[in-house]
Design an enzyme around this catalytic site. Sequence first.
Site, PDB file in Angstrom:
ATOM      1  N   GLY A 139      12.720  12.366   3.800  1.00 45.63           N
ATOM      2  CA  GLY A 139      12.934  11.731   4.967  1.00 45.63           C
ATOM      3  C   GLY A 139      12.147  12.814   6.170  1.00 45.63           C
ATOM      4  O   GLY A 139      12.247  12.651   7.456  1.00 45.63           O
ATOM      5  N   GLU A 188      14.725  15.214  -1.798  1.00 41.59           N
ATOM      6  CA  GLU A 188      13.679  14.583  -2.249  1.00 41.59           C
ATOM      7  C   GLU A 188      12.560  14.016  -1.301  1.00 41.59           C
ATOM      8  O   GLU A 188      12.312  13.212  -0.784  1.00 41.59           O
ATOM      9  CB  GLU A 188      14.006  12.926  -2.557  1.00 41.59           C
ATOM     10  CG  GLU A 188      15.151  13.083  -3.683  1.00 41.59           C
ATOM     11  CD  GLU A 188      15.751  11.696  -3.877  1.00 41.59           C
ATOM     12  OE1 GLU A 188      16.434  11.314  -4.864  1.00 41.59           O
ATOM     13  OE2 GLU A 188      15.583  10.794  -2.977  1.00 41.59           O
ATOM     14  N   ARG A 235       6.856  12.989   2.235  1.00 45.86           N
ATOM     15  CA  ARG A 235       5.826  13.284   3.471  1.00 45.86           C
ATOM     16  C   ARG A 235       5.807  14.818   3.889  1.00 45.86           C
ATOM     17  O   ARG A 235       4.586  15.293   4.184  1.00 45.86           O
ATOM     18  CB  ARG A 235       6.451  12.333   4.653  1.00 45.86           C
ATOM     19  CG  ARG A 235       5.478  12.344   6.033  1.00 45.86           C
ATOM     20  CD  ARG A 235       6.267  11.305   6.879  1.00 45.86           C
ATOM     21  NE  ARG A 235       6.642  10.018   6.324  1.00 45.86           N
ATOM     22  CZ  ARG A 235       5.995   8.889   6.421  1.00 45.86           C
ATOM     23  NH1 ARG A 235       4.751   9.123   6.652  1.00 45.86           N
ATOM     24  NH2 ARG A 235       6.507   8.045   6.097  1.00 45.86           N
ATOM     25  N   ARG A 252      -1.877   2.695   6.485  1.00 39.49           N
ATOM     26  CA  ARG A 252      -0.847   2.983   7.543  1.00 39.49           C
ATOM     27  C   ARG A 252      -1.120   2.639   8.720  1.00 39.49           C
ATOM     28  O   ARG A 252      -0.026   2.239   9.250  1.00 39.49           O
ATOM     29  CB  ARG A 252      -0.562   4.558   7.385  1.00 39.49           C
ATOM     30  CG  ARG A 252      -0.180   5.195   5.748  1.00 39.49           C
ATOM     31  CD  ARG A 252       0.502   6.547   5.858  1.00 39.49           C
ATOM     32  NE  ARG A 252       1.762   6.595   6.365  1.00 39.49           N
ATOM     33  CZ  ARG A 252       1.594   7.034   7.776  1.00 39.49           C
ATOM     34  NH1 ARG A 252       1.106   7.522   8.410  1.00 39.49           N
ATOM     35  NH2 ARG A 252       3.064   7.122   8.300  1.00 39.49           N
ATOM     36  N   TYR A 305       2.092   0.314   9.591  1.00 38.06           N
ATOM     37  CA  TYR A 305       3.173   0.892  10.487  1.00 38.06           C
ATOM     38  C   TYR A 305       2.744   1.315  11.817  1.00 38.06           C
ATOM     39  O   TYR A 305       3.595   1.943  12.389  1.00 38.06           O
ATOM     40  CB  TYR A 305       3.537   2.342   9.617  1.00 38.06           C
ATOM     41  CG  TYR A 305       3.886   2.144   8.315  1.00 38.06           C
ATOM     42  CD1 TYR A 305       4.947   1.324   7.729  1.00 38.06           C
ATOM     43  CD2 TYR A 305       3.121   2.924   7.335  1.00 38.06           C
ATOM     44  CE1 TYR A 305       5.580   1.735   6.567  1.00 38.06           C
ATOM     45  CE2 TYR A 305       3.627   2.986   5.690  1.00 38.06           C
ATOM     46  CZ  TYR A 305       4.407   2.372   5.630  1.00 38.06           C
ATOM     47  OH  TYR A 305       4.913   2.348   4.098  1.00 38.06           O
ATOM     48  N   CYS A 360     -12.504  -7.260   6.457  1.00 34.23           N
ATOM     49  CA  CYS A 360     -12.255  -8.488   6.999  1.00 34.23           C
ATOM     50  C   CYS A 360     -10.671  -8.807   7.742  1.00 34.23           C
ATOM     51  O   CYS A 360     -10.276  -9.987   7.209  1.00 34.23           O
ATOM     52  CB  CYS A 360     -12.882  -9.607   6.570  1.00 34.23           C
ATOM     53  SG  CYS A 360     -14.556  -9.282   5.775  1.00 34.23           S
ATOM     54  N   GLU A 361     -10.274  -7.785   8.462  1.00 34.59           N
ATOM     55  CA  GLU A 361      -8.884  -8.073   9.265  1.00 34.59           C
ATOM     56  C   GLU A 361      -8.865  -7.249  10.295  1.00 34.59           C
ATOM     57  O   GLU A 361      -9.592  -6.228  10.544  1.00 34.59           O
ATOM     58  CB  GLU A 361      -8.037  -7.404   8.294  1.00 34.59           C
ATOM     59  CG  GLU A 361      -7.716  -7.861   6.900  1.00 34.59           C
ATOM     60  CD  GLU A 361      -7.132  -9.235   6.866  1.00 34.59           C
ATOM     61  OE1 GLU A 361      -6.379  -9.523   7.851  1.00 34.59           O
ATOM     62  OE2 GLU A 361      -7.321  -9.824   5.656  1.00 34.59           O
TER      63      GLU A 361
HETATM   64  C1  PLP Z   1      10.505   7.224  -0.054  1.00 33.20           C
HETATM   65  C2  PLP Z   1      11.650   8.217  -0.662  1.00 33.20           C
HETATM   66  C3  PLP Z   1      11.819   9.540  -0.504  1.00 33.20           C
HETATM   67  C4  PLP Z   1      10.635  10.259   0.220  1.00 33.20           C
HETATM   68  O1  PLP Z   1      10.560   9.924   1.378  1.00 33.20           O
HETATM   69  P1  PLP Z   1       9.861  10.759   2.300  1.00 33.20           P
HETATM   70  O2  PLP Z   1      10.001  10.310   3.889  1.00 33.20           O
HETATM   71  O3  PLP Z   1       8.323  10.758   2.292  1.00 33.20           O
HETATM   72  O4  PLP Z   1      10.489  12.339   2.606  1.00 33.20           O
HETATM   73  C5  PLP Z   1      12.678  10.033  -0.889  1.00 33.20           C
HETATM   74  N1  PLP Z   1      13.654   9.398  -1.786  1.00 33.20           N
HETATM   75  C6  PLP Z   1      13.720   7.899  -1.689  1.00 33.20           C
HETATM   76  C7  PLP Z   1      14.826   7.426  -2.681  1.00 33.20           C
HETATM   77  C8  PLP Z   1      12.567   7.238  -1.235  1.00 33.20           C
HETATM   78  O5  PLP Z   1      12.395   6.140  -1.651  1.00 33.20           O
END
Ligand code: PLP
Length: 416
Positions: free
Chosen positions: A242, A277, A280, A317, A321, A346-347
């Site tokens: 995140g 994890e 991005r 994206r 989003y 075509c959107e």
């Molecule tokens: C998508 C996801 C991430 C990565 O999120 P980022 O915003 O790209 O860092 C990490 N853990 C889980 C479980 C996810 O679904």
Amino acid sequence: MLDRTAFHYDNGALFCEGVALKDLASRWGTPLYVTSKHSIEDRYREFEAAFSGLEHFTCYSVKANFNLSVIKTLGDLGCGCDVNSAGELFRALKAGVPGSRIIFAGVGKRPDEISYALLSGVLMLKAESLSELRAIDAIAAERGLTAPVALRINPNVTAETHPYITTGDSKEKFGIDEAELPEVFSLLGELQHVRLVGLDMHIGSQIFDPEFYVAAITKLLDIFNYSRSKGFGVEFLDIGGGFPATYDPMKPETPLDRFADKIIPMLKPTGVKVIFEPGRFLLANASVLLTRILYRKRNHTGKEFFVVDGGMTELIRPALYQSHHEVLSVTRHDETVVADVVGPICESSDFFARQRAIGDAPEGELLAVMTVGAYGAVMSSNYNGRLRPAEVMVEGSDVQVIRRRESFEQLIQNEV
Ligand SMILES: *Cc1c(COP(=O)(O)O)cnc(C)c1O
């Protein structure tokens, strides 16, 4: 920051590291994903440095960019993988990341996926429901194995981000609800073929405010204490991804230290290894999408359009989003025009930018759509009969094709 070291103008020409983007387009055609290897490596090192005060293990989120060469670039630095499906597991293993450095997540794992993960010796499988815990136990029993599991907790924290990328809210499908925990722990006491090794959360993506992590980690620590009181010590606390990236220079990302300053003091006293994890953060600014201007046109209101040869099939994206991507002319033009940059699909949602000042490049020149390294190529599709684009990776002045452009034959290969 937009990675100005990886992508920069030199004498009016946009470069990736030591290679002019124009040369890449001439050689490999457009639309073309261009990824800077050094950018990935630098961001990973920046991440590791920011959290060096905490015993941790980083498992990059493969769903952000599943290209084998990208996985390998991070794997070679010691990074692990967080995978979300059997296909991503297959990719991570193919890229040379051992099962012991892979964690298997996903809100709906099929039995064959659970088996595959177990047989691959993954570090842990995340369980997202009571039923899934039972399913993992039964499959492990059949195989005569004990499955290492982590509980994915829904911390009920609504992170302020796009609603499609908030995942820690109790109205979303992700994770185990707090109210279910007594039942989960009593089940864990009964099941013979699962071993609880971790507690996990992930509150969403592109989170700018560290306070959302503070709120969610507070919950996670409550559950950690509860778990211990039930006799379940865990080896890992996984706080997900995140961490933000800069898409719009007017909205720069929160520096990682501001997250580390809050997160480290909360988790360090547990003495438990922390898993991150990021997806991005590591990858967004490592790639651009090169696209050629096919036509320019203007309507009766004076509105200008750049019609380019890439679209939502290569980068969804903006459509999905409403995300902001800088669009730069590959040959610098000091004059700009306010225009929409649109694709051939075509959107009406097929656009890269709307009402944006764009360098006044003529038809035939190139535009670079910036910050597409995360959730870009991985979401490409064959809609409208489009061929998935080629991808190249640049390292200094060296260029490698890391994905060939699809062919018409591949477009129909599975049809009978
Ligand atoms: C998508 C996801 C991430 C990565 O999120 P980022 O915003 O790209 O860092 C990490 N853990 C889980 C479980 C996810 O679904």
